[in-house]
Scaffold this motif. Structure first.
Motif, PDB file in Angstrom:
ATOM      1  N   HIS A  34       0.868  -1.173   0.000  1.00 55.23           N
ATOM      2  CA  HIS A  34       0.000   0.000   0.000  1.00 55.23           C
ATOM      3  C   HIS A  34       0.911   1.230   0.000  1.00 55.23           C
ATOM      4  O   HIS A  34       1.718   1.417   0.914  1.00 55.23           O
ATOM      5  CB  HIS A  34      -0.896  -0.037   1.240  1.00 55.23           C
ATOM      6  N   ASP A  36       1.226   5.145  -0.044  1.00 53.27           N
ATOM      7  CA  ASP A  36       0.488   6.368   0.290  1.00 53.27           C
ATOM      8  C   ASP A  36       1.113   7.592  -0.365  1.00 53.27           C
ATOM      9  O   ASP A  36       2.232   7.981  -0.050  1.00 53.27           O
ATOM     10  CB  ASP A  36       0.471   6.565   1.812  1.00 53.27           C
ATOM     11  N   HIS A  75      -2.522   4.698  -3.005  1.00 55.69           N
ATOM     12  CA  HIS A  75      -3.591   5.448  -2.346  1.00 55.69           C
ATOM     13  C   HIS A  75      -3.292   6.929  -2.555  1.00 55.69           C
ATOM     14  O   HIS A  75      -2.424   7.494  -1.892  1.00 55.69           O
ATOM     15  CB  HIS A  75      -3.611   5.057  -0.855  1.00 55.69           C
ATOM     16  N   MET A  77      -3.791  10.371  -2.078  1.00 55.15           N
ATOM     17  CA  MET A  77      -4.375  11.418  -1.221  1.00 55.15           C
ATOM     18  C   MET A  77      -3.948  12.763  -1.778  1.00 55.15           C
ATOM     19  O   MET A  77      -3.146  13.497  -1.194  1.00 55.15           O
ATOM     20  CB  MET A  77      -3.907  11.210   0.231  1.00 55.15           C
ATOM     21  N   ASP A 202      -8.342   1.143   5.972  1.00 56.49           N
ATOM     22  CA  ASP A 202      -7.021   1.771   6.103  1.00 56.49           C
ATOM     23  C   ASP A 202      -7.031   2.754   7.265  1.00 56.49           C
ATOM     24  O   ASP A 202      -7.789   3.720   7.255  1.00 56.49           O
ATOM     25  CB  ASP A 202      -6.697   2.490   4.779  1.00 56.49           C
TER      26      ASP A 202
HETATM   27 ZN    ZN Z   1      -3.421   4.689   2.847  1.00 63.74          ZN
END
Ligand code: ZN
Ligand code: DX5
Length: 246
Positions: A34, A36, A75, A77, A202
């Motif tokens: 994962h 980020d 992911h 963001m 998450d």
């Molecule tokens: Zn995350």
């Protein structure tokens, strides 16, 4: 048959030896990494971008099947998530998970360039991600109700539907925060309607909180500090998996 997927968040890895940490994590039994990505705008923190993903991709074998072992679960963001689709595909991202809130943000909707743009609504963005040969995920923050997703998940065009939903169980931005059990009814509602949909949780996942998340129906488990802060990360990964499988 819904597979259990353990996706350690490399946000809690030692960035000074990130390549090694990624290789080790997969060898410790992780299914996915994962990854980020934070832009200091959508969330109040910064991480890294496509050049770093490119370099860790060179060290971690690519998945041999869609969403298989070694999948890079990015992911995003970030604001304006449509802008980075091509770069992340090139870097080796397999699953591009954007935030619903970013895709509908007024900035994206109000810019004259974006208005006529075919990529800025969630459904259009999903199609755009698919057109790049990646799987598409859609994430919701704690303040976003799950109801915003029904229309997207029920679209008649399969290509406009997400391959995964990510329900945040902390406010996005930082590792090591406390698990918000208040978000689990969203998972329960999604699982009730979609028995085969990959649902990721998450934030704050650990041996202490995994049972609640698994009971609600989550099958893709992100864990950052719980894995990277552990003396025996392989043991934590196998315990998280066993809790979901049981
Ligand atoms: Zn995350
Ligand atoms: C938070 C990130 C998470 C974070 C999870 O904004 O999206 O992936 O790394 O970290 P833990 O598992 O420590 O809560």
């Amino acid at each position: 048959p819904l597979e259990t997927i353990i996706a350690p968040s490399i946000l809690s890895a030692d960035f000074g030896k990130l390549g090694r940490e990624c290789i080790d994590t997969i060898e410790h039994g992780a299914d996915w990494l994962h990854v980020d990505i934070m832009d200091g705008h959508f969330v109040p923190n910064l991480t890294f971008g496509a050049p770093v993903v490119t370099k860790i991709r060179e060290r971690v074998p690519r998945p041999s099947t869609a969403m298989g072992k070694g999948t890079f679960d990015c992911h995003m963001m970030i604001s304006e998530p449509h802008k980075w689709v091509a770069d992340f595909k090139k870097a080796g991202c397999d699953l591009y998970c954007f935030h619903y809130e970013a895709a509908i943000s007024s900035t994206a909707a109000e810019s004259p360039e974006a208005k006529s743009d075919e990529k800025t609504t969630p459904k259009k963005l999903i199609k755009y991600i698919h057109s790049h040969g990646m799987k598409a995920g859609i994430a919701i923050k704690p303040s976003t109700p799950v109801d915003v997703l029904w229309d997207i998940l029920e679209d008649s065009d399969e290509d406009a539907r997400p391959d995964m939903v990510l329900v945040m169980t902390v406010e996005p931005g930082f590792g090591g925060q406390s698990f918000m059990a208040s978000e689990l009814p969203k998972v329960t509602a999604l699982r009730g309607k979609y028995p085969n949909l990959p649902i990721e949780v998450d934030g704050g996942l650990s041996e202490k909180t995994i049972d609640q998340a698994a009971d609600a129906g989550a099958n893709v488990i992100v864990a950052g500090s719980a894995v990277f802060g552990a003396k025996d990360p392989a043991d934590v990964i196998s315990k998280l998996r066993a809790a979901v499988d049981s």
